[in-house]
Design a protein around this motif. Structure first.
Motif, PDB file in Angstrom:
ATOM      1  N   SER A  58       0.861  -1.180   0.000  1.00  0.00           N
ATOM      2  CA  SER A  58       0.000   0.000   0.000  1.00  0.00           C
ATOM      3  C   SER A  58       0.902   1.236   0.000  1.00  0.00           C
ATOM      4  O   SER A  58       1.304   1.710   1.069  1.00  0.00           O
ATOM      5  CB  SER A  58      -0.920  -0.008   1.233  1.00  0.00           C
ATOM      6  OG  SER A  58      -1.816   1.071   1.196  1.00  0.00           O
TER       7      SER A  58
ATOM      8  N   LYS B 197       0.592   4.378   2.416  1.00  0.00           N
ATOM      9  CA  LYS B 197       0.826   4.285   3.857  1.00  0.00           C
ATOM     10  C   LYS B 197       2.291   4.607   4.156  1.00  0.00           C
ATOM     11  O   LYS B 197       3.192   4.164   3.450  1.00  0.00           O
ATOM     12  CB  LYS B 197       0.471   2.896   4.375  1.00  0.00           C
ATOM     13  CG  LYS B 197      -1.018   2.635   4.424  1.00  0.00           C
ATOM     14  CD  LYS B 197      -1.318   1.280   5.016  1.00  0.00           C
ATOM     15  CE  LYS B 197      -2.806   1.104   5.270  1.00  0.00           C
ATOM     16  NZ  LYS B 197      -3.612   1.275   4.066  1.00  0.00           N
TER      17      LYS B 197
ATOM     18  N   ASP C 254      -5.912  -4.496   7.141  1.00  0.00           N
ATOM     19  CA  ASP C 254      -5.963  -3.533   6.040  1.00  0.00           C
ATOM     20  C   ASP C 254      -4.962  -3.902   4.956  1.00  0.00           C
ATOM     21  O   ASP C 254      -5.270  -3.864   3.757  1.00  0.00           O
ATOM     22  CB  ASP C 254      -5.682  -2.137   6.593  1.00  0.00           C
ATOM     23  CG  ASP C 254      -5.967  -1.037   5.579  1.00  0.00           C
ATOM     24  OD1 ASP C 254      -6.236  -1.360   4.405  1.00  0.00           O
ATOM     25  OD2 ASP C 254      -5.911   0.146   5.951  1.00  0.00           O
TER      26      ASP C 254
ATOM     27  N   GLU D 102      -6.078  -6.973   2.821  1.00  0.00           N
ATOM     28  CA  GLU D 102      -7.080  -6.651   1.803  1.00  0.00           C
ATOM     29  C   GLU D 102      -6.466  -5.835   0.673  1.00  0.00           C
ATOM     30  O   GLU D 102      -6.835  -6.000  -0.493  1.00  0.00           O
ATOM     31  CB  GLU D 102      -8.232  -5.884   2.441  1.00  0.00           C
ATOM     32  CG  GLU D 102      -9.523  -5.939   1.642  1.00  0.00           C
ATOM     33  CD  GLU D 102      -9.907  -4.587   1.067  1.00  0.00           C
ATOM     34  OE1 GLU D 102     -10.831  -4.530   0.245  1.00  0.00           O
ATOM     35  OE2 GLU D 102      -9.263  -3.592   1.433  1.00  0.00           O
ATOM     36  N   SER D 103      -5.502  -4.967   0.987  1.00  0.00           N
ATOM     37  CA  SER D 103      -4.806  -4.207  -0.055  1.00  0.00           C
ATOM     38  C   SER D 103      -4.028  -5.146  -0.982  1.00  0.00           C
ATOM     39  O   SER D 103      -3.962  -4.913  -2.198  1.00  0.00           O
ATOM     40  CB  SER D 103      -3.855  -3.192   0.581  1.00  0.00           C
ATOM     41  OG  SER D 103      -4.555  -2.217   1.328  1.00  0.00           O
TER      42      SER D 103
ATOM     43  N   LYS E 188      -6.546  -6.725  -3.382  1.00  0.00           N
ATOM     44  CA  LYS E 188      -6.974  -5.763  -4.406  1.00  0.00           C
ATOM     45  C   LYS E 188      -5.850  -5.472  -5.402  1.00  0.00           C
ATOM     46  O   LYS E 188      -6.108  -5.290  -6.589  1.00  0.00           O
ATOM     47  CB  LYS E 188      -7.441  -4.467  -3.750  1.00  0.00           C
ATOM     48  CG  LYS E 188      -8.732  -4.584  -2.975  1.00  0.00           C
ATOM     49  CD  LYS E 188      -9.275  -3.227  -2.584  1.00  0.00           C
ATOM     50  CE  LYS E 188      -8.348  -2.496  -1.650  1.00  0.00           C
ATOM     51  NZ  LYS E 188      -8.924  -1.204  -1.202  1.00  0.00           N
ATOM     52  N   ARG E 189      -4.613  -5.426  -4.920  1.00  0.00           N
ATOM     53  CA  ARG E 189      -3.493  -5.179  -5.827  1.00  0.00           C
ATOM     54  C   ARG E 189      -3.358  -6.310  -6.839  1.00  0.00           C
ATOM     55  O   ARG E 189      -3.165  -6.077  -8.033  1.00  0.00           O
ATOM     56  CB  ARG E 189      -2.196  -5.042  -5.021  1.00  0.00           C
ATOM     57  CG  ARG E 189      -0.971  -4.707  -5.873  1.00  0.00           C
ATOM     58  CD  ARG E 189       0.309  -4.930  -5.108  1.00  0.00           C
ATOM     59  NE  ARG E 189       0.449  -6.327  -4.720  1.00  0.00           N
ATOM     60  CZ  ARG E 189       1.453  -6.807  -3.980  1.00  0.00           C
ATOM     61  NH1 ARG E 189       2.370  -5.974  -3.521  1.00  0.00           N
ATOM     62  NH2 ARG E 189       1.520  -8.086  -3.688  1.00  0.00           N
TER      63      ARG E 189
ATOM     64  N   LYS F  69      -9.029  -0.774  -7.537  1.00  0.00           N
ATOM     65  CA  LYS F  69      -8.817   0.195  -6.478  1.00  0.00           C
ATOM     66  C   LYS F  69      -9.705  -0.078  -5.283  1.00  0.00           C
ATOM     67  O   LYS F  69      -9.266   0.033  -4.131  1.00  0.00           O
ATOM     68  CB  LYS F  69      -9.092   1.605  -7.006  1.00  0.00           C
ATOM     69  CG  LYS F  69      -8.908   2.701  -5.974  1.00  0.00           C
ATOM     70  CD  LYS F  69      -9.246   4.057  -6.548  1.00  0.00           C
ATOM     71  CE  LYS F  69      -9.131   5.147  -5.478  1.00  0.00           C
ATOM     72  NZ  LYS F  69      -9.493   6.484  -6.010  1.00  0.00           N
ATOM     73  N   ASP F  70     -10.971  -0.425  -5.524  1.00  0.00           N
ATOM     74  CA  ASP F  70     -11.934  -0.711  -4.465  1.00  0.00           C
ATOM     75  C   ASP F  70     -12.484  -2.109  -4.647  1.00  0.00           C
ATOM     76  O   ASP F  70     -12.573  -2.621  -5.774  1.00  0.00           O
ATOM     77  CB  ASP F  70     -13.083   0.301  -4.477  1.00  0.00           C
ATOM     78  CG  ASP F  70     -12.600   1.728  -4.205  1.00  0.00           C
ATOM     79  OD1 ASP F  70     -11.694   1.874  -3.366  1.00  0.00           O
ATOM     80  OD2 ASP F  70     -13.113   2.656  -4.845  1.00  0.00           O
TER      81      ASP F  70
ATOM     82  N   ASP G  26     -13.669  -2.807   1.878  1.00  0.00           N
ATOM     83  CA  ASP G  26     -12.853  -1.605   2.063  1.00  0.00           C
ATOM     84  C   ASP G  26     -13.094  -0.961   3.418  1.00  0.00           C
ATOM     85  O   ASP G  26     -12.208  -0.290   3.958  1.00  0.00           O
ATOM     86  CB  ASP G  26     -13.157  -0.583   0.959  1.00  0.00           C
ATOM     87  CG  ASP G  26     -12.751  -1.079  -0.407  1.00  0.00           C
ATOM     88  OD1 ASP G  26     -11.679  -1.704  -0.514  1.00  0.00           O
ATOM     89  OD2 ASP G  26     -13.506  -0.864  -1.372  1.00  0.00           O
TER      90      ASP G  26
ATOM     91  N   ASP H 189     -12.133  -4.181   6.492  1.00  0.00           N
ATOM     92  CA  ASP H 189     -10.904  -4.970   6.455  1.00  0.00           C
ATOM     93  C   ASP H 189     -10.111  -4.869   7.758  1.00  0.00           C
ATOM     94  O   ASP H 189      -9.464  -5.831   8.182  1.00  0.00           O
ATOM     95  CB  ASP H 189     -10.031  -4.553   5.268  1.00  0.00           C
ATOM     96  CG  ASP H 189      -9.784  -3.050   5.208  1.00  0.00           C
ATOM     97  OD1 ASP H 189     -10.252  -2.330   6.113  1.00  0.00           O
ATOM     98  OD2 ASP H 189      -9.128  -2.595   4.246  1.00  0.00           O
TER      99      ASP H 189
END
Length: 417
Positions: free
Chosen positions: A315, A318, A365, A368-369, A372-373, A378-379, A392, A395
């Motif tokens: 992410s 972050k 978090d 889940e990122s 998605k990656r 993105k969502d 989103d 998570d």
């Protein structure tokens, strides 16, 4: 000729062939009137046989008609409405005839204004939906029992559907075989039933094992060649979307020891359960959820103000600075609420509870990122206006419920009372 373009988000490039009337050749120039809503136009005539040259005052690009060939190049980060009108008048072929320039509608609205309006609208959606979710979730947590379990089951069902859509997305499915759609639907129902089984049966270990066995047999007996990727993604979905969230029911509804010293409980109406309503499970759930919200808020604010060093490639937004701010906010919230609710009675236990909530929410978090990656999105969905999908938003809570329950149940003497 009318050329219209709307909702252009990238950097567009147009090439339009301009056909002159019969009898004309490429060396003759025709007067043209132009209406543009995207730029301030300045025209000139030059020996290079360029009839019109239009350069926008903002952005990069040009409009040009040269030797009977009509070309438009305009590069702008965000243009939402654009209209260009070019008219050929065959009766006016004298090179000295004037060129009429019309400034069309909307030219005073710049890209910065449009972008600011979009950001304001997005922020308003996030605030309104966030307040609605927060108020609803607070009422559900206070009520507890079957209301809490049914609400959690609905969230689990929506989150499981989003998870299997991510697994089926092009980014993940290009490297593995996703489970059949009917299997993912059955798993969504099974996961949604787990919080209810937890409420009425107390334990779901046998239930999750039985569900995993049924799903595994279904995949192995399907037509074609079953793949291990189908089994692994499905079993992980049962664990991630169903089993882990069910610990919130165990935390909220099964830790029934009364929080005796809670001032709020002493003033709580008798019709709503009185002081007995304020159990260790309710207080622990409120502190845990509030600590996660504080961690997210402080991490976002700290990252915006001081963020420099990336935390992880999973992410990129972050930062270490944001993570430290989130940790401080999470611990501070846990300590302050422990003083308000008089639980846990030990300051060290309150700090430990804040630390656990922070790391559980952070890694939930990041997990889940990572999904998605790999999925290339993105969502996880678009169910919540301004916030994306259910995953989103929840998570950070997926692992926290299980770890918070284990902390209170096994590490705090006398449940922290």
């Amino acid at each position: 000729m009318i050329i219209t373009s709307s909702s252009i988000m990238a950097s567009p490039s147009y090439h339009v062939n301009f056909d002159a009337p019969r009898g004309s050749n490429n060396t003759e120039f025709l007067p043209i009137s132009v209406a543009s809503s995207t730029c301030d136009c300045h025209f000139r005539r030059s020996p290079s046989k360029t009839l019109i040259s239009c350069r926008p005052s903002k952005g990069r690009g040009y409009l040009q008609i040269r030797n009977g060939r009509f070309g438009i190049h305009y590069n702008s980060p965000k243009i939402f409405t654009r209209t260009l009108v070019a008219r050929v008048d065959a009766n006016l072929i004298d090179d000295e005839d004037p060129i009429e320039v019309i400034k069309a509608h909307g030219s005073s609205e710049t890209d910065a204004d449009l972008e600011q309006q979009q950001k304001s609208s997005q922020l308003l959606k996030r605030v309104v939906s966030g307040l609605g979710i927060g108020i609803t979730a607070g009422g559900v947590v206070l009520t507890g029992g079957w209301v809490f379990s049914v609400a959690l089951a609905a969230v689990v069902f929506a989150g499981t559907r989003e998870y299997f859509e991510l697994v089926r997305s092009r980014g993940i499915a290009s490297g593995m075989t996703p489970p059949p759609r009917y299997v993912s639907r059955v798993c969504s129902v099974i996961c949604a039933l787990m919080p209810l089984f937890t409420l009425y049966k107390g334990q779901i270990d046998v239930s999750i094992a039985s569900a995993a066995f049924v799903v595994a047999m279904t995949l192995l007996l399907q037509r074609g060649n079953p793949r291990f990727s189908q089994l692994s993604s499905t079993i992980f979905g049962l664990f991630y979307c169903g089993y882990l969230p069910s610990f919130w029911v165990k935390l909220r509804c099964q830790l029934l020891a009364p929080a005796l010293n809670t001032v709020v409980g002493a003033t709580w109406p008798i019709l709503l359960g009185g002081q007995a309503h304020w159990t260790v499970g309710l207080v622990a759930t409120l502190i845990s959820i509030s600590s996660i919200i504080a961690a997210d808020t402080f991490a976002f604010a700290g990252g915006k103000a001081f963020g420099r060093i990336p935390l992880t490639s999973i992410s990129p937004k972050k930062t270490w600075e944001g993570a430290i701010a989130g940790l401080a906010g999470c611990i501070a919230t846990s300590v302050v609420l422990s003083k308000i609710f008089s639980w846990p009675t030990s300051m060290l236990s309150a700090i430990g509870f804040g630390l656990l909530n922070f790391f559980a929410s952070l890694f939930g978090d990041l997990l889940e990122s990572m999904i998605k990656r790999d999925a290339g999105v993105k969502d996880s969905g678009s169910l919540i206006p301004g916030h994306g999908g259910i995953l989103d938003r929840v998570d950070s809570y997926i692992f926290t419920g299980a770890l918070a329950y284990a902390f209170v149940r096994n590490l705090l003497p006398l449940y922290g009372v």
